[in-house]
Each structure stands twice: as structure tokens, then as C-alpha cells.
Design a protein around this motif. Structure first.
Motif, PDB file in Angstrom:
ATOM      1  N   ALA A  92       0.843  -1.187   0.000  1.00  0.00           N
ATOM      2  CA  ALA A  92       0.000   0.000   0.000  1.00  0.00           C
ATOM      3  C   ALA A  92       0.882   1.241   0.000  1.00  0.00           C
ATOM      4  CB  ALA A  92      -0.910   0.000   1.223  1.00  0.00           C
ATOM      5  N   ASP A  93       0.275   2.374  -0.307  1.00  0.00           N
ATOM      6  CA  ASP A  93       1.012   3.628  -0.380  1.00  0.00           C
ATOM      7  C   ASP A  93       0.109   4.751   0.096  1.00  0.00           C
ATOM      8  OD1 ASP A  93       3.217   4.947  -2.997  1.00  0.00           O
ATOM      9  OD2 ASP A  93       3.192   5.146  -0.804  1.00  0.00           O
ATOM     10  N   ALA A  94       0.707   5.852   0.548  1.00  0.00           N
ATOM     11  CA  ALA A  94      -0.090   7.010   0.947  1.00  0.00           C
ATOM     12  C   ALA A  94       0.324   8.181   0.084  1.00  0.00           C
ATOM     13  CB  ALA A  94       0.158   7.318   2.417  1.00  0.00           C
ATOM     14  N   GLU A  95      -0.669   8.795  -0.565  1.00  0.00           N
ATOM     15  CA  GLU A  95      -0.378   9.918  -1.448  1.00  0.00           C
ATOM     16  C   GLU A  95      -0.992  11.171  -0.891  1.00  0.00           C
ATOM     17  OE1 GLU A  95       0.162   8.292  -5.963  1.00  0.00           O
ATOM     18  OE2 GLU A  95      -1.635   9.446  -5.501  1.00  0.00           O
ATOM     19  N   GLU A  96      -0.207  12.266  -0.920  1.00  0.00           N
ATOM     20  CA  GLU A  96      -0.737  13.510  -0.404  1.00  0.00           C
ATOM     21  C   GLU A  96      -1.707  14.102  -1.417  1.00  0.00           C
ATOM     22  OE1 GLU A  96       2.343  16.032   0.814  1.00  0.00           O
ATOM     23  OE2 GLU A  96       1.031  17.415   1.881  1.00  0.00           O
ATOM     24  N   GLY A  97      -2.860  14.525  -0.901  1.00  0.00           N
ATOM     25  CA  GLY A  97      -3.844  15.126  -1.802  1.00  0.00           C
ATOM     26  C   GLY A  97      -4.304  16.457  -1.249  1.00  0.00           C
ATOM     27  N   ASP A  98      -5.395  16.993  -1.819  1.00  0.00           N
ATOM     28  CA  ASP A  98      -5.911  18.289  -1.362  1.00  0.00           C
ATOM     29  C   ASP A  98      -6.538  18.163   0.016  1.00  0.00           C
ATOM     30  OD1 ASP A  98      -6.999  18.670  -4.733  1.00  0.00           O
ATOM     31  OD2 ASP A  98      -5.180  19.450  -3.782  1.00  0.00           O
ATOM     32  N   GLU A  99      -7.237  17.047   0.249  1.00  0.00           N
ATOM     33  CA  GLU A  99      -7.916  16.883   1.545  1.00  0.00           C
ATOM     34  C   GLU A  99      -7.268  15.760   2.336  1.00  0.00           C
ATOM     35  OE1 GLU A  99     -11.931  16.024   0.634  1.00  0.00           O
ATOM     36  OE2 GLU A  99     -12.008  17.561  -0.927  1.00  0.00           O
ATOM     37  N   GLY A 100      -6.044  15.988   2.777  1.00  0.00           N
ATOM     38  CA  GLY A 100      -5.393  14.929   3.545  1.00  0.00           C
ATOM     39  C   GLY A 100      -4.795  13.884   2.632  1.00  0.00           C
ATOM     40  N   PHE A 101      -4.460  12.773   3.216  1.00  0.00           N
ATOM     41  CA  PHE A 101      -3.750  11.725   2.483  1.00  0.00           C
ATOM     42  C   PHE A 101      -4.719  10.689   1.952  1.00  0.00           C
ATOM     43  CE2 PHE A 101       0.895  12.069   2.984  1.00  0.00           C
ATOM     44  CZ  PHE A 101       0.927  13.271   3.658  1.00  0.00           C
ATOM     45  N   THR A 102      -4.429  10.216   0.766  1.00  0.00           N
ATOM     46  CA  THR A 102      -5.213   9.131   0.182  1.00  0.00           C
ATOM     47  C   THR A 102      -4.456   7.828   0.355  1.00  0.00           C
ATOM     48  OG1 THR A 102      -6.017  10.667  -1.486  1.00  0.00           O
ATOM     49  CG2 THR A 102      -6.355   8.323  -1.908  1.00  0.00           C
ATOM     50  N   LEU A 103      -5.161   6.854   0.885  1.00  0.00           N
ATOM     51  CA  LEU A 103      -4.550   5.535   1.045  1.00  0.00           C
ATOM     52  C   LEU A 103      -4.790   4.722  -0.227  1.00  0.00           C
ATOM     53  CD1 LEU A 103      -3.234   3.496   3.067  1.00  0.00           C
ATOM     54  CD2 LEU A 103      -5.537   2.698   3.534  1.00  0.00           C
ATOM     55  N   LEU A 104      -3.699   4.203  -0.820  1.00  0.00           N
ATOM     56  CA  LEU A 104      -3.823   3.376  -2.014  1.00  0.00           C
ATOM     57  C   LEU A 104      -3.401   1.968  -1.655  1.00  0.00           C
ATOM     58  CD1 LEU A 104      -2.032   5.826  -4.443  1.00  0.00           C
ATOM     59  CD2 LEU A 104      -4.452   5.297  -4.500  1.00  0.00           C
ATOM     60  N   ILE A 105      -4.310   1.023  -1.833  1.00  0.00           N
ATOM     61  CA  ILE A 105      -3.973  -0.374  -1.557  1.00  0.00           C
ATOM     62  C   ILE A 105      -3.964  -1.112  -2.890  1.00  0.00           C
ATOM     63  CG2 ILE A 105      -4.462  -2.345  -0.089  1.00  0.00           C
ATOM     64  CD1 ILE A 105      -6.351  -0.652   1.479  1.00  0.00           C
ATOM     65  N   PHE A 106      -2.899  -1.908  -3.126  1.00  0.00           N
ATOM     66  CA  PHE A 106      -2.731  -2.537  -4.433  1.00  0.00           C
ATOM     67  C   PHE A 106      -2.999  -4.031  -4.381  1.00  0.00           C
ATOM     68  CE2 PHE A 106      -1.075   1.348  -5.820  1.00  0.00           C
ATOM     69  CZ  PHE A 106      -0.093   1.786  -4.945  1.00  0.00           C
ATOM     70  N   ASN A 107      -3.482  -4.559  -5.506  1.00  0.00           N
ATOM     71  CA  ASN A 107      -3.524  -6.014  -5.701  1.00  0.00           C
ATOM     72  C   ASN A 107      -4.265  -6.750  -4.605  1.00  0.00           C
ATOM     73  OD1 ASN A 107      -2.106  -6.023  -8.024  1.00  0.00           O
ATOM     74  ND2 ASN A 107      -0.189  -6.684  -7.151  1.00  0.00           N
ATOM     75  N   VAL A 108      -5.463  -6.283  -4.243  1.00  0.00           N
ATOM     76  CA  VAL A 108      -6.200  -6.985  -3.200  1.00  0.00           C
ATOM     77  C   VAL A 108      -7.039  -8.070  -3.858  1.00  0.00           C
ATOM     78  CG1 VAL A 108      -7.805  -6.779  -1.307  1.00  0.00           C
ATOM     79  CG2 VAL A 108      -6.303  -4.880  -1.860  1.00  0.00           C
ATOM     80  N   LYS A 109      -6.745  -9.316  -3.538  1.00  0.00           N
ATOM     81  CA  LYS A 109      -7.521 -10.409  -4.133  1.00  0.00           C
ATOM     82  C   LYS A 109      -8.858 -10.497  -3.390  1.00  0.00           C
ATOM     83  CE  LYS A 109      -3.867 -13.275  -5.931  1.00  0.00           C
ATOM     84  NZ  LYS A 109      -2.571 -12.916  -5.374  1.00  0.00           N
ATOM     85  N   LYS A 110      -9.827 -11.132  -4.069  1.00  0.00           N
ATOM     86  CA  LYS A 110     -11.165 -11.227  -3.492  1.00  0.00           C
ATOM     87  C   LYS A 110     -11.140 -11.860  -2.114  1.00  0.00           C
ATOM     88  CE  LYS A 110     -15.303 -11.326  -6.224  1.00  0.00           C
ATOM     89  NZ  LYS A 110     -15.820 -11.888  -7.457  1.00  0.00           N
ATOM     90  N   ARG A 111     -10.312 -12.906  -1.964  1.00  0.00           N
ATOM     91  CA  ARG A 111     -10.339 -13.601  -0.680  1.00  0.00           C
ATOM     92  C   ARG A 111      -9.646 -12.836   0.428  1.00  0.00           C
ATOM     93  NH1 ARG A 111      -5.198 -16.504  -1.557  1.00  0.00           N
ATOM     94  NH2 ARG A 111      -4.799 -16.293  -3.767  1.00  0.00           N
TER      95      ARG A 111
END
Lengths: 391, 417
Positions: A92-111
Motif C-alpha cells: 500500500a502507499d499514501a499519497e498527499e492530496g488536497d484533503e489529507g492523504f489518500t490511502l492506495l492499496i494494491f492487488n487486493v484479491k477477493k479472498r
């Protein structure tokens, strides 16, 4: 049918003993691996570990999500990133945006989605927000562009090889079996035409790789020094040339074999048909198209199906000719080469390679059925069955 | 009577099986280890060693299944820098706690690369591998007026000056001389200057220096200052011998090769013996390192004690390392040995230059943290797209996008953005 009695019955049983060794070896060395490969296609077996779990149809069709959740405070965002990696091994990664930080989570499988939801619940993120932030990416065999490109490569290279192969093999076969031409050189030329089939494919690949080497291989030197061209052609940088070379090698190695089968097929046609036609005034073209070709249909069907199956399984030449990855730019990466790369190099995705193998098997099976249906000999079905008991 | 003879024979056979020295099976991917084994045999004549050479491009394909299944495993195996990190956490490499005292003088970076997350040392290397630029003295004198290493280094100590030198050579020789033989030579140089390796955690990273490499390589090709050969191919070696010709038969003079320490004794010396004395070495435009081989003992080997002895000898035995350094010119990993011989080293192949002291200095600044277990495979994919871009078949953005797509396809668990 009457039950056979006495000696005949005892000898019947021996047949089973004779085929038992083959059956046993086939079961152990061929059938079991085939079934086990199919089984592996439904697991996630990969890499250096020997543990795996069943994942259903994930290798064939899967939806993987990238999740994007805005409105985090900086410290919280990074804390979640670390927690996701430490506990669930999810990137996962945190990106700075206009309204605080956006959490980006990658490659989440259904299970794994449920576990992620539980983790995020600690930070007051409810399931609705997560659902809104889902970005699904379709994956698996059905959406694998590399697989479909590889399958397309199989077709392109095979058809470039097959059409000339059939035409030339048929032509030579007809010339050798023509009753009026009576070519004497047959006994010398037939083995010569068959010879390329006997060659070791690895040596052939090395030979052709060296011949067409850029910039100073023999062909390029010949072209430059005989002033036919001013600059070398980089053959193995061009998809067209490389595919053509592979198709030529396959043609060159197999036209002799096809020729032999055609000769056998033509020899099976009764010469009385040709004699009758000759008496009736038929010329060579008519005899070829009206007698030879229709009666060769079963042979041609056999050739077509076996050649097509071989074409779908083309491995050694595409693999060895360039850099063992089907380059330039994947243009000669045939499906078996793709399977090999997935299974035995890089990340060793054995389960995915098994799924691809199964996919290739299904596709080849469908195509073979289609070809059979198209070209089978329907004349037998139409004849009237003779009445009376079979003896 | 017959029964008794049979029993006696059987007993003798059984006894001989137990008494015979167990063979030590060593796997490697080049024949270099084969030569080193000769030194081991001299020091330990009673040990039987079976050396198995598996070519580097299929080494991992052969080693991984063997280690996983436990069948036909070697007792000792070597691993190259391009993939050693993929095995450090695997548990297949025996821990070398017992050798940490003997490894006290081994170069720190060679130990850091193969220390696992719990701090356990898993392998040892006999060499440090800083990189350099080896050039032909005769070509330097002909077109540049001097062959002095100090003056030549001043002509190429930045990437921009390196390109300028290439242009100068081309102009002065009417297009006959090229700066490097293959663009693959540039690859290693830029690779080791990166800030980040290819993978961090589960994130795939394309360091900006790799993009710069693509652009530099293209400009080299467009300017015509590279020899257009492939590394490790016939043409690459022909340039070393001074026998390279282009397709119309005109000779091509290759000014130099970007090679590391082992390049001298493993590549140049065996392939260009007739040009001995005509070479010299300078650091080159960017400090870099290339490769390196680590020796590990198989954790579940039935011969573990002997295997550990072998690893210890190869990695830390000062007498062997000193002999090896003097015989081959390889920069050994033992700092005591290096300090001992670097003052008086004179390499005949390099016209009497003391390259050893120069390499010893360069080794101090190697940052091996950027190595990952994915290197060999990712870089094969990268080099394919680099070829596409250099030959003009793709734009830079398309080449990078295709590179990322291929990596994502091979490693579906990595995040590729």
C-alpha cells in the motif's frame, strides 16, 4: 456373437497381458501428470515454497482490486500502510492530496478483501467507503493479453509453415507416384527430402541464429559484399522476418515427412482408377483434382489435424532461436514457450502455467473437433447398411 | 563354501561403501569454480570433488527444482549477484555462524548481501567486483596521442565527456574506431549507480537512472560510437582480439570494454592472449560494480562438514586467496590479502600497470544494497525493450510501458504502477 470356447477363450486373455505394460506406464508417466497438472491449475502453487492452497478458478478468471480511500491524516495513513504489509503482506502507499492523504492499496484479491476490511475498521473506515474506492482489474487466463498473443503467434507461424508444406509435399508426392513419369531418382531423393526431420532441433536453431546474425552474420555479409544491400538487415529485430524464419525451419523440417505420408496415401489408390480415367481421355489436371485429391481426403485430414496439434505445441525452435523469451518483442513467443517461461523462469508460477496448459489443451481439442467435423468422410454414413446378420 | 564367499564379499562391499571418501558435489555456472577447485585439491588431496557446470542462463531453472525437491542436490553451490538475494531467505543455504571468525577480514559489502533478515551469514564470496574501463594502448596512442591512464581517465571521467571521447575517436579514425563494443556494456554501469533496486517490498521500481540509460544508449547508437555487438557473442570477443569486421568487411577497432575485476582474467586474458601488454585500465565515466559470485553450502547436505570446509576455504583462506590473486589478478575479498599485495602488483597484460591498487580503492565505495533476487529475470526483459527502443522500433514511453507490462505478467504479486 457366440462365446468362444476352449483354446480360443484362453488365448483371448493373453491380449490383456500384452497391453498391460503399456497401460501401466501410460497411467503412471502420462495420465497421472496430465491430471495433476490440471489439478495444479486450480491452486496457487508457485516459487520456492512447497505449500499451496486451492484457489478455484482464480487462474482462469480473477478480479483483483486496487483500493483508493481518501481523507486520512498523514500518520494514520502510514500506520495503515505498515500494518497492511506486516500483517497481510499487502502493498500500500499514501499519497498527499488536497484533503489529507489518500490511502492506495494494491492487488487486493477477493479472498483478502475481508481481512482488509477488518483492518481498516480499526480506523473507522466502513465497508461502504471501501466499496466506493474499489477499482477492479480483471485478470486470469481469459484476460491475459500475453496468452492470447502467444496463441495468435502459434496460428501465424503454423499457417505460414503449413500452406507451403502441404502444397510442396503434395506436388513432390504426386511426381514420385505418377505412373507415367516413373522417376528413378525416387530412392535417392526421398531420404534426402526426409533428412531435415532427423536433425537435432537445437543444432538447427543455433545454425539459423548464426546464419542471420546481425550485423556480421553470413547472410548479412553476403548481402553487403555482393552489393545487393547497403546495410545489414537486423533479421531478429523484425517480427516478420523472425516469424518467417521459424515458419521456414518448421516447413523445411517437416515437408519430407508429409511427403512420405502423401506418397503412402496415393499408393493406396487403386491404379485401375487412373487407367480407367486415362482410357476415358482424362488429362493430368483432371486426374489429380477428380481422383487423387478426393481419395486423399482421409490422409489430408490426418495431416491437417496432426500438423495443427504440432503447430499449437511448437516449442523448441521458437524457444532456442532468439533469446529463449520468444523475442523480438514476443513475436515468436508461442504458447508452449509462454508456459515454459511462466513455470520454469522468473517467479516459477507453476499453477498459472498449469492453467495455461489446460487452456491450450481445450483450445486445441475444440479446433481438432472442428476440423474433423468439417473434413470427415461423410460418404460412409450415407451408404446403405447391408441386411442380414453379421457373421 | 559358496555361501561363505558370498557373505564375505557382501561384507567387504558394505564396508567399502562406508570407508570410501564421500564425493563433494559442487555446482557452478561458469568454469571459474573448476579452476579454483584445483587449488582446493592441492591443499586437500584426500577429498573427492565432482564439479558440475550448468550454464548461467539455465542455472536457476536447474537449481530451483533440485533444491525444492531435495533430489540430486549439490553439497556446495555458487550464486551470482544477479540472483543471489532470491535464495538468502530460502533456507537452502546453510548458516555460516561457525565461519564468522575466519570471515572477519572479508569485505563488508560481500557479507551484507548474503546476510538474511535475522542477521545470519549465508554465503561467502572470494572476490570484490568493482568495475573499470579497459582500453587498448595502441589505439589510444594512434588517435589520442597518449596511452597514459591518468590522461585517458581525465578524458572520460563524466558521462558527457565519455560521449565526447567517442565522437573524437570516430572523427579521428574516419569511423573505424568505436568507443565500446556493445551497448550491453553500458547497462551494468548505469545499473549500479541506482538509488533503488528493482523491487522494494512488493513494489516494482524503475529507477530514473534506467530511463537515462535508455536515452544514453540510443544516443550512442545514433552517433555511431558503439560496435553494435551483443555481449558474450562472437563479435564481442572478436573486438577484444582486434579482429572485428563490419558486414562489408571493413575492420572495426574497439577502443575499450567496460568490464569489472573478473573481466580481466575471465574475459580479456583467455580471449585476447595475443594482445597482452596492449591494454590499460581506468575507472571509467561512473564508478560501478558488476556481478560477483557467492559460495554456499546446501543446508541439508549429508556432507555438510566437508561443504562448510570448502566454503571457508574459498571465501577466507588467506593462502589460497593470495595465490589466486597473484595468478589471476582477481580482486579478492580478504582485505588483509589485498593490502598485502596491492603495493607491488604489476600486471603484464596491462603493460605493467598496477591495477590492483586502483581496484582496491574502488571496492570501498560499492553499494550492493540495490541487488535483488529479481535482477537476472527483470533485466532480461529490460534489455529486450532497450533493444526495441535503440533500434527505433518503439518510442521511449512504449518501451517502458511494455517493460512494466511484461514484469507484471511474470510477477503478478508485485505492484507495478
Amino acid at each position: 456373437m457366440r462365446r468362444k470356447k476352449g483354446i480360443a477363450a484362453r488365448y483371448d486373455r493373453y491380449g490383456y497381458f500384452f497391453i498391460a505394460p503399456f497401460a501401466l506406464i501410460f497411467l503412471m508417466l502420462q495420465l497421472f501428470p496430465i491430471l495433476y497438472t490440471l489439478f495444479l491449475g486450480f491452486t496457487d502453487y508457485k516459487g520456492l515454497s512447497t505449500n499451496f492452497s486451492m484457489v478455484g478458478l482464480e487462474n482462469f478468471y480473477s478480479v483483483v482490486n486496487d483500493v483508493s480511500i481518501p481523507g486520512f491524516a498523514e500518520d494514520d495513513a502510514w500506520a495503515v500502510v505498515d500494518q497492511l504489509y506486516d500483517e497481510l503482506r499487502i502493498d500500500a502507499d499514501a499519497e498527499e492530496g488536497d484533503e489529507g492523504f489518500t490511502l492506495l492499496i494494491f492487488n487486493v484479491k477477493k479472498r483478502n478483501l475481508a481481512a482488509v476490511e477488518t483492518l481498516l475498521a480499526d480506523y473507522d473506515i466502513d465497508a461502504e467507503t471501501i466499496k466506493a474506492g474499489l477499482n477492479p482489474i480483471k485478470g486470469g487466463l481469459l484476460y491475459d493479453t500475453f496468452f492470447w498473443k502467444a496463441f495468435r503467434n502459434n496460428w501465424i507461424i503454423w499457417s505460414m509453415n503449413f500452406v507451403p508444406q502441404i502444397v510442396i509435399a503434395l506436388l513432390i508426392a504426386v511426381l514420385f507416384t505418377d505412373l507415367r513419369l516413373k522417376l528413378k531418382a525416387g530412392s535417392l531423393l526421398k531420404p534426402l527430402f526426409y533428412l531435415p526431420n532427423v536433425l537435432n532441433t537445437a543444432s538447427v536453431a543455433v545454425l539459423f541464429a548464426t546464419l542471420f546474425y546481425w550485423p556480421v552474420g553470413p547472410i548479412n555479409q553476403f548481402l553487403s559484399q555482393s552489393h545487393l544491400l547497403s546495410e545489414s538487415i537486423n533479421f531478429y529485430r523484425s517480427a516478420g522476418w523472425t516469424r518467417g524464419i521459424v515458419a521456414f525451419i518448421q516447413f523445411w523440417m517437416w515437408y519430407g515427412s508429409t511427403m512420405i505420408i502423401f506418397i503412402a496415401g496415393i499408393s493406396g489408390i487403386s491404379p485401375s482408377l487412373y487407367e480407367a480415367a486415362y482410357v476415358d481421355g482424362a488429362n493430368f489436371k483432371q486426374m489429380f483434382f477428380r481422383i487423387t485429391l478426393p481419395l486423399l481426403k482421409p490422409v489430408a485430414l490426418y495431416i491437417m489435424v496432426t500438423s495443427m496439434i504440432g503447430g499449437m505445441q511448437m516449442f523448441d525452435i521458437p524457444y532456442l532461436l532468439t533469446n529463449r523469451r520468444g523475442d523480438p518483442d514476443g513475436s515468436i513467443m508461442t504458447t508452449p514457450v509462454y508456459i515454459y517461461i511462466q513455470a520454469f523462469t522468473n517467479a516459477n508460477n507453476y499453477s498459472y502455467a498449469s492453467a495455461v496448459s489446460f487452456g491450450l489443451f481445450l483450445l486445441t481439442l475444440l479446433l481438432s473437433i472442428f476440423v474433423f467435423a468439417l473434413l470427415r468422410d461423410t460418404s460412409e454414413i450415407k451408404t446403405v447398411k447391408p441386411r442380414g446378420k453379421m457373421l | 563354501m559358496k555361501k561363505m564367499i558370498a557373505v564375505v564379499l557382501a561384507a567387504l562391499c558394505a564396508a567399502s561403501v562406508f570407508a570410501a571418501p564421500r564425493k563433494l558435489v559442487v555446482w557452478s555456472f561458469t568454469d571459474e569454480m573448476g579452476k579454483m577447485i584445483e587449488y582446493y585439491k592441492k591443499a586437500n588431496p584426500e577429498v573427492q570433488i565432482e564439479f558440475v557446470l550448468v550454464p548461467n542462463d539455465v542455472y536457476q531453472s536447474k537449481l530451483k527444482p533440485v533444491l525444492q525437491s531435495g533430489q540430486g542436490t549439490p553439497d556446495v553451490f555458487t550464486l551470482e549477484a544477479a540472483y543471489v538475494k532470491g535464495y538468502v531467505e530460502s533456507g537452502f543455504m546453510a548458516d555460516l555462524k561457525s565461519l564468522s571468525k575466519s570471515a572477519a577480514n572479508t569485505m563488508q559489502y560481500t557479507k551484507d548481501v548474503v546476510t538474511d533478515e535475522k542477521g545470519v551469514l549465508r554465503a561467502l564470496s572470494w572476490q570484490g567486483t568493482p568495475g573499470a574501463y579497459f582500453y587498448r594502448r595502441s589505439i589510444a596512442k594512434k588517435y589520442l596521442g597518449t596511452d597514459d591512464p591518468v590522461k585517458i581517465q581525465a578524458m572520460l571521467n563524466t558521462p558527457e565527456k565519455f560521449v565526447e571521447l567517442g565522437k573524437t575517436l570516430k572523427a579521428k579514425s574516419n569511423g573505424q574506431a568505436v568507443l565500446i563494443s556493445s551497448l550491453g556494456d553500458l547497462f551494468q554501469v548505469y545499473k549500479s549507480g541506482r538509488k533503488d533496486g528493482w523491487v522494494k517490498g512488493k513494489r516494482f521500481i524503475v529507477d530514473p537512472l534506467m530511463v537515462k540509460l535508455l536515452e544514453q544508449a540510443k544516443s550512442f547508437r545514433d552517433l555511431g560510437i558503439d560496435g553494435r555487438q551483443q555481449q558474450w557473442a562472437e563479435g564481442w570477443f572478436a573486438g577484444m582480439k582486434g579482429q572485428l569486421k563490419d558486414e562489408s568487411g571493413k575492420p572495426v577497432e574497439v577502443f575499450g570494454y567496460l568490464l569489472p575485476t573478473w573481466g580481466l582474467h575471465y574475459v580479456l586474458k583467455p580471449n585476447a592472449p595475443d594482445t597482452s601488454g596492449d591494454w590499460a585500465m581506468v575507472q571509467g565515466p561512473i564508478p560501478y560494480f558488476w556481478g560477483g559470485t557467492w559460495v554456499a553450502a546446501y543446508d541439508k547436505s549429508p556432507n555438510k562438514a566437508e561443504a562448510l570446509k570448502f566454503v571457508e576455504f574459498m571465501g577466507t583462506n588467506e593462502k589460497f586467496l593470495e595465490e589466486w590473486a597473484k595468478d589471476t589478478g582477481d580482486l579478492v575479498s580478504n582485505t588483509k590479502v589485498v593490502d598485502k599485495i596491492k603495493g607491488s602488483y604489476s600486471e603484464a597484460f596491462l603493460g605493467g600497470q598496477n591495477h590492483y591498487a586502483a581496484f582496491a580503492e574502488m571496492a570501498k565505495s560499492i553499494n550492493a544494497k540495490i541487488l535483488t533476487g529479481y535482477d537476472q529475470d527483470v533485466e532480461t526483459i529490460f534489455q529486450e525493450q532497450m533493444e526495441n527502443y535503440i533500434t527505433g522500433k518503439k518510442s521511449l514511453e512504449a518501451a517502458i510501458a511494455d517493460f512494466k507490462a511484461a514484469v507484471k505478467n511474470q510477477y503478478p504479486d508485485l505492484t507495478v504502477r
